[in-house]
Design a protein around this motif. Structure first.
Motif, short mmCIF file in Angstrom:
data_model
loop_
_atom_site.label_atom_id
_atom_site.label_comp_id
_atom_site.label_asym_id
_atom_site.label_seq_id
_atom_site.Cartn_x
_atom_site.Cartn_y
_atom_site.Cartn_z
N GLU A 175 66.49 28.14 46.07
CA GLU A 175 67.03 28.37 47.39
C GLU A 175 66.67 28.33 48.79
OE1 GLU A 175 70.35 31.39 49.40
OE2 GLU A 175 69.40 31.54 47.20
N ARG A 176 65.44 28.53 48.75
CA ARG A 176 64.58 28.45 49.77
C ARG A 176 64.02 26.75 49.86
NH1 ARG A 176 59.69 27.25 51.95
NH2 ARG A 176 58.78 27.15 48.79
N GLU A 177 63.70 25.69 48.51
CA GLU A 177 63.31 24.93 49.22
C GLU A 177 64.65 23.78 49.69
OE1 GLU A 177 62.26 23.07 45.14
OE2 GLU A 177 60.35 24.46 45.74
N CYS A 178 66.30 24.25 48.76
CA CYS A 178 66.96 23.79 49.79
C CYS A 178 67.35 23.77 50.89
CB CYS A 178 67.95 24.33 49.07
SG CYS A 178 68.70 23.59 46.95
N ALA A 179 67.43 25.60 52.11
CA ALA A 179 67.53 25.17 53.07
C ALA A 179 66.50 24.38 54.05
CB ALA A 179 67.20 26.91 53.06
N GLU A 180 65.20 24.22 53.35
CA GLU A 180 63.89 23.80 54.15
C GLU A 180 65.04 22.23 53.60
OE1 GLU A 180 60.78 23.27 56.30
OE2 GLU A 180 61.91 24.59 55.42
N ALA A 181 64.76 22.02 53.11
CA ALA A 181 65.67 20.43 53.53
C ALA A 181 66.82 20.20 54.22
CB ALA A 181 65.96 20.15 51.49
N ARG A 183 67.33 22.01 57.15
CA ARG A 183 66.72 22.56 58.30
C ARG A 183 65.78 20.68 58.37
NH1 ARG A 183 62.33 23.25 60.37
NH2 ARG A 183 60.78 23.23 58.98
N LEU A 184 64.48 20.51 57.62
CA LEU A 184 64.15 18.75 58.10
C LEU A 184 65.59 17.91 58.04
CD1 LEU A 184 61.33 19.73 55.48
CD2 LEU A 184 60.89 19.98 57.76
N ALA A 185 66.26 18.28 57.45
CA ALA A 185 67.41 16.36 57.85
C ALA A 185 67.95 17.04 58.90
CB ALA A 185 68.34 16.74 56.21
N ALA A 186 68.85 18.13 59.44
CA ALA A 186 68.87 18.07 60.62
C ALA A 186 68.06 18.04 61.48
CB ALA A 186 69.61 19.96 60.76
N GLU A 187 67.46 18.26 61.47
CA GLU A 187 65.78 17.84 62.33
C GLU A 187 65.64 16.54 63.08
OE1 GLU A 187 62.01 20.19 61.74
OE2 GLU A 187 63.34 21.89 62.69
N GLN A 188 65.46 15.48 61.48
CA GLN A 188 65.42 14.21 61.35
C GLN A 188 66.33 13.50 62.23
OE1 GLN A 188 64.57 12.86 57.57
NE2 GLN A 188 62.20 14.39 57.39
N ALA A 189 68.13 14.09 61.98
CA ALA A 189 69.33 13.45 62.50
C ALA A 189 69.16 13.83 64.21
CB ALA A 189 70.44 14.39 61.85
#
Length: 428
Positions: A175-181, A183-189
């Motif tokens: 779950e933590r890895e999915c949330a981090e992924a 977050r990173l995708a939102a920042e990149q977008a």
């Protein structure tokens, strides 16, 4: 690893318990330590096997140990220190680490142990369980079998609990890895969108800045010609009202047309000789016999004006990146206009009309300096000031050009409305 050790301990207990009626379990268990170190390395020096034997014995006699019927004797030894006090302190820490293993693994308490520390013999810890001689009666064997079954169930329970905790940790980590992924995708977008916007500012400006607009204006004009609004007796202000409309091409340029009507009031300057205006509209240096006339300094010229023109607005703030989308504008506006003037002479004392001139047309050229503010997406307000120089005859209707000056200076307010959905949505 701990689950495997627990299962191994249980299996060894099942193998050893049937032999309990044939041997004495008052046994010493020895654990080796690295010289000058107090850490308890379980896999080192055979400590793992010795710990397994000790756990089997504790499981067998756990009830009596917890009840205080069977003492657990722990002796810590150390001879590798610099002094006797150092050896005793290290021996104490080593003994506590071995006891911690039994407390953690088997649920014993500090009250179950009798601890002694020695600065002799070597670097090790011994654990002695003083078990009474085995009772081989049928009742005792049955009791031992029940304890064995309980130990097996307890081992299975511990294994199931450890497996459950491992699954929960694994799910939490996923779950933590999915949330981090995410977050990173939102920042990149967001970064990609920002980069795209910064790379195409011209397209954005074209969509948001261009558009038609219109409005009304009102001002206070002052004229200067043969007569002047700044006369020798006082200053005389006029009035002006008009309409305008235009088109904004981008944050810098817009073009608009104007029409305005008003009145400019003037009187004689102190520098002029005291001429006389005859009833025939001619200036004389003295009174003419048989002709009505009026003193030049005793008259005012009330000039009705009309003008029709166009001006180009250049927004200075539009040249700078930080201010091109601002609500504010600061514009320099050259203009060309057709100016119509019609003068009426009146006496200062009494205000009686004495002479009317016909409409005179002038070519006008000049410029304005104006500042504006976007109150909303569509509504704009502004102030302006500017001068228009007029060609041809004097604007005040005098028959002769007594001075070279022939211009109108006007300051006022503008109220405008921008049309369409693409009106400029400016930031503060």
């Amino acid at each position: 690893m701990r689950t495997l050790r627990t299962l191994l301990t249980t299996l060894l207990a099942l193998l050893v318990l049937p032999l309990a009626a044939q041997e004495r379990t008052d046994t010493v268990y020895t654990f080796r330590f690295v010289p000058r170190r107090d850490m308890f390395y379980v896999p080192w020096g055979g400590n793992d096997k010795e710990l397994t034997r000790l756990e089997i014995c504790v499981m067998q006699w756990k009830t009596q140990i917890l009840a205080g019927d069977i003492p657990v004797l722990v002796d810590g030894h150390c001879t590798s220190g610099d002094s006797e006090n150092d050896n005793l302190a290290t021996a104490k820490i080593r003994a506590n680490r071995v006891k911690s293993e039994l407390i953690t693994r088997q649920g014993l308490r500090e009250e179950c142990f009798t601890t002694r520390n020695h600065a002799t013999e070597g670097d090790f810890v011994t654990v002695r369980i003083a078990v009474p001689k085995e009772d081989t009666t049928a009742k005792e064997v049955e009791r031992r079998q029940m304890e064995q079954e309980q130990a097996r169930k307890e081992a299975e329970r511990q294994q199931a609990e450890q497996e459950r905790l491992a699954r929960e940790r694994e799910a939490a980590e996923r779950e933590r890895e999915c949330a981090e992924a995410e977050r990173l995708a939102a920042e990149q977008a967001a970064q990609a969108q920002e980069a795209q916007q910064s790379e195409t500012p011209a397209v954005t400006e074209k969509k948001t800045s261009a558009g038609w607009y219109a409005g009304i204006s009102g001002g206070v004009p002052f004229g200067v010609s043969a007569y002047s609004s700044f006369g020798q007796d006082k200053t005389r202000a006029g009035w002006s009202a008009g309409i305008y409309g235009g088109y904004r091409f981008n944050p810098v340029l817009s073009l608009e047309v104007q029409a305005a009507w008003g009145q400019t009031n003037l009187s004689s300057r102190g520098c002029c000789p005291d001429y006389r205006l005859g009833s025939d509209g001619v200036l004389y240096e003295a009174a003419v016999a048989g002709m009505d006339g009026w003193a030049w300094s005793g008259l005012t010229s009330r000039v009705s004006t009309q003008r029709y023109g166009a001006q180009l607005n250049v927004n200075i703030l539009g040249f700078f990146r930080r201010t091109k989308d601002s609500r504010w504008t600061l514009e320099v506006s050259p203009l060309l206009t057709a100016y119509g003037t019609k003068a009426e002479y009146r006496t200062i004392d009494g205000g009686a009309s004495v002479f009317n001139d016909g409409t005179r047309w002038h070519f006008g050229a000049g410029g304005n300096l104006q500042a504006g503010y976007a109150v909303t997406r569509h509504l704009h307000i502004g102030i302006y000031t500017g001068i228009t120089w007029l060609s041809g005859d004097p604007l005040d209707g005098t028959p002769e050009r007594l001075h070279k000056a022939n211009y109108i200076w006007e300051s006022g307010l503008k109220l405008g409305w921008r049309f369409g959905k693409q009106g400029k949505e400016a930031s503060k």
